[in-house]
Design a protein around this motif. Sequence first.
Motif, short mmCIF file in Angstrom:
data_model
loop_
_atom_site.label_atom_id
_atom_site.label_comp_id
_atom_site.label_asym_id
_atom_site.label_seq_id
_atom_site.Cartn_x
_atom_site.Cartn_y
_atom_site.Cartn_z
N ARG A 265 0.81 -1.21 0.00
CA ARG A 265 0.00 0.00 0.00
C ARG A 265 0.85 1.27 0.00
O ARG A 265 0.31 2.37 0.07
CB ARG A 265 -0.94 -0.01 1.21
N GLN A 266 2.17 1.12 -0.08
CA GLN A 266 3.04 2.27 -0.27
C GLN A 266 3.66 2.26 -1.67
O GLN A 266 4.69 2.89 -1.90
CB GLN A 266 4.13 2.33 0.80
N ALA A 267 3.04 1.55 -2.60
CA ALA A 267 3.50 1.55 -3.99
C ALA A 267 2.98 2.82 -4.65
O ALA A 267 1.80 2.93 -4.98
CB ALA A 267 2.98 0.32 -4.72
N ILE A 268 3.88 3.81 -4.83
CA ILE A 268 3.44 5.12 -5.32
C ILE A 268 4.29 5.63 -6.49
O ILE A 268 4.15 6.76 -6.90
CB ILE A 268 3.49 6.18 -4.19
N TYR A 269 5.17 4.76 -7.04
CA TYR A 269 6.07 5.21 -8.09
C TYR A 269 5.76 4.60 -9.46
O TYR A 269 6.63 4.47 -10.30
CB TYR A 269 7.52 4.89 -7.71
N GLY A 270 4.50 4.23 -9.68
CA GLY A 270 4.13 3.67 -10.97
C GLY A 270 4.42 4.60 -12.13
O GLY A 270 4.77 4.16 -13.23
N LEU A 483 -7.47 16.57 -2.67
CA LEU A 483 -6.70 16.12 -3.82
C LEU A 483 -6.27 14.66 -3.71
O LEU A 483 -5.50 14.17 -4.53
CB LEU A 483 -5.45 17.00 -3.98
N LEU A 484 -6.77 13.97 -2.69
CA LEU A 484 -6.42 12.55 -2.48
C LEU A 484 -7.70 11.72 -2.44
O LEU A 484 -8.41 11.72 -1.42
CB LEU A 484 -5.65 12.40 -1.17
N PRO A 485 -8.03 11.01 -3.52
CA PRO A 485 -7.28 10.90 -4.77
C PRO A 485 -7.43 12.13 -5.65
O PRO A 485 -8.43 12.86 -5.54
CB PRO A 485 -7.89 9.67 -5.44
N GLU A 496 -5.64 3.68 -7.48
CA GLU A 496 -5.07 2.88 -6.40
C GLU A 496 -3.84 3.55 -5.81
O GLU A 496 -3.66 3.60 -4.59
CB GLU A 496 -4.70 1.49 -6.93
N GLN A 497 -2.98 4.10 -6.68
CA GLN A 497 -1.79 4.77 -6.18
C GLN A 497 -2.12 6.06 -5.47
O GLN A 497 -1.42 6.45 -4.53
CB GLN A 497 -0.81 5.01 -7.34
N ILE A 499 -4.78 6.49 -3.58
CA ILE A 499 -5.19 6.06 -2.24
C ILE A 499 -3.95 5.69 -1.42
O ILE A 499 -3.86 5.97 -0.21
CB ILE A 499 -6.15 4.86 -2.33
N ASN A 500 -2.96 5.07 -2.08
CA ASN A 500 -1.71 4.74 -1.39
C ASN A 500 -1.01 6.01 -0.91
O ASN A 500 -0.42 6.03 0.19
CB ASN A 500 -0.78 3.96 -2.32
N LEU A 501 -1.06 7.06 -1.72
CA LEU A 501 -0.46 8.34 -1.31
C LEU A 501 -1.14 8.89 -0.06
O LEU A 501 -0.47 9.42 0.84
CB LEU A 501 -0.58 9.36 -2.46
N ARG A 502 -2.44 8.76 0.01
CA ARG A 502 -3.17 9.24 1.19
C ARG A 502 -2.71 8.47 2.43
O ARG A 502 -2.51 9.05 3.51
CB ARG A 502 -4.68 9.08 0.98
N TYR A 503 -2.54 7.17 2.27
CA TYR A 503 -2.06 6.33 3.37
C TYR A 503 -0.66 6.74 3.81
O TYR A 503 -0.37 6.86 5.01
CB TYR A 503 -2.10 4.87 2.90
N VAL A 504 0.22 7.01 2.86
CA VAL A 504 1.57 7.48 3.18
C VAL A 504 1.50 8.78 3.97
O VAL A 504 2.16 8.95 5.00
CB VAL A 504 2.42 7.66 1.91
N ALA A 505 0.67 9.72 3.50
CA ALA A 505 0.57 11.02 4.17
C ALA A 505 0.05 10.87 5.60
O ALA A 505 0.50 11.57 6.51
CB ALA A 505 -0.36 11.93 3.37
N ARG A 506 -0.87 9.97 5.82
CA ARG A 506 -1.49 9.82 7.13
C ARG A 506 -0.58 9.09 8.13
O ARG A 506 -0.91 9.04 9.31
CB ARG A 506 -2.81 9.07 6.99
#
Length: 518
Positions: A265-270, A483-485, A496-497, A499-506
């Motif tokens: 869930r931290q895959a954000i570099y697609g 802005l997330l998503p 999906e990425q 949502i992963n960004l939101r998880y990273v931020a939180r």
Amino acid sequence: MEPNKYQSAIVDWVKTGRGHAAVSAVAGSGKTSTLVKLVAPQLTGRALFVAFNKSIATELGERLRGTPVQASTIHSAGLRALSASHLWPSRPAIDGKKVGTLARELVRAVADGVYPASPACRSFAKDRRTRPTLVSFLVKAYNLVRLTMLVDADRALVSVELSDLLDVLDHYDCSCGELDPTDWEPLLAEVDQRSMALAQQGRIDFTDMVWLSAMGEVPGVGPVQLPTYDWVLVDEAQDLNACQMTFVKRLLRPGGRMLVVGDPRQAIYGFAGADNKAFDALVEALNATVLPLSVCYRCPASHIKLAREDVPEIEAAEGAPEGTLDNGLGLTQLVDRVQEGDLVLCRTTAPLVTQAFAAIREGIPATVKGRDIGQGLLRMIRTAREQVGARAGLDAVVSALKKETNKQIEKLSAQEGRESQAMALADKLETICVVAGHHQTVREVEEFISSLFRDDRGSVTFATIHRAKGLEAERVHLLHPELLPHPMASKDWQVEQEINLRYVARTRAKQSLSIYHP
């Protein structure tokens, strides 16, 4: 280090298990410490710990001293393999700008009529406004071709089906504006040929270090002899691309075992060539046993409750403090609340610059993380300045920049699957306009951008969420949660990425998380 139940299960697998394993680790779960303090002392034989970047590899080397585990980045491991294979009379020469230089030389030759190309392509290359687009496209496209292993040792790019090539480029939102693929495809194949010719002479770039090693040979020169290990540990496995995955699997000796660790869930570099399903792909390729690592030791209980909206399995550590969570703040309150050492996050860059200006006006030292972001903005300004003339004022340069960039954004927005490129370009334009609104001359704008965008942390660090992965702070401020998503994300993998960004931020804050709405 007293292991929790998940860590104990990992150690038990190392001691008594068989085959390979993949640890699904939530944010702040101490995955690196688990590998260094609990797993490494149990290993026998030759072992390699593959780290995500050089600084982490250096730190791991110190922490792993006295164990049988060697720490290395993937690039360093690839370079060592190429050098040890004695493919050239001397060590390979590293040229990080190799493909960029080749692309610029080729596009210049097309513009001058020295290299044959279609009329549309030549017109594109001759126009100062579109020439940089063609150059940057060729560089990004060729990097993606290698990172996704579309071209392997058995075939050159000229033999790849155009439909396969377009599928890869479309997935990563890589396009050359309105130029037809039949116009740019021969140029991309030529970049491939020229780059490979230089590699055969021993001149390689950073992607070559891994790609050539993953292929197992330098075509026309000889095989790459890879060292093999009894154990291979892979950190941040969710961010691997196909090339890196192929390479790390080749480092394992027959009968050896691999332990990969990551947070799917931290895959954000697609957008940069990483496989957004890399963790799952490794699990499948290795037939790996999946082991959870679900306790977060970084975040207080209130933040974990928020993070569970995206990742239900994340758990707060026993005895974790409640922490502070403010979710109803206005953007104008930020400058009065930030303190030294704070981290300010946003999905896009422009709002960060706006708030950094406000902080600086109040005498608060601030930086925006990302030196390469600043360099990209400066390139856009220089291109616009070339169009209107070196003596043109700031208003004329900004006007030209707006006109050309908005045309590009409009074209990208009209093309299915190009939303990420359009939103990134819009963010860059807005960022430049924000800076220009506070200065009188082009030079002042350029100097401010150069000073603001840095990779070291300032008194208050502003960063896009992409840049904040791996960072933490006692106090974190999140701007524009709407802005997330991102509203322009359209493909399933993009959403999906996001949502992963939101998880990273939180999950960056250790004590206080403040969320600011417009």
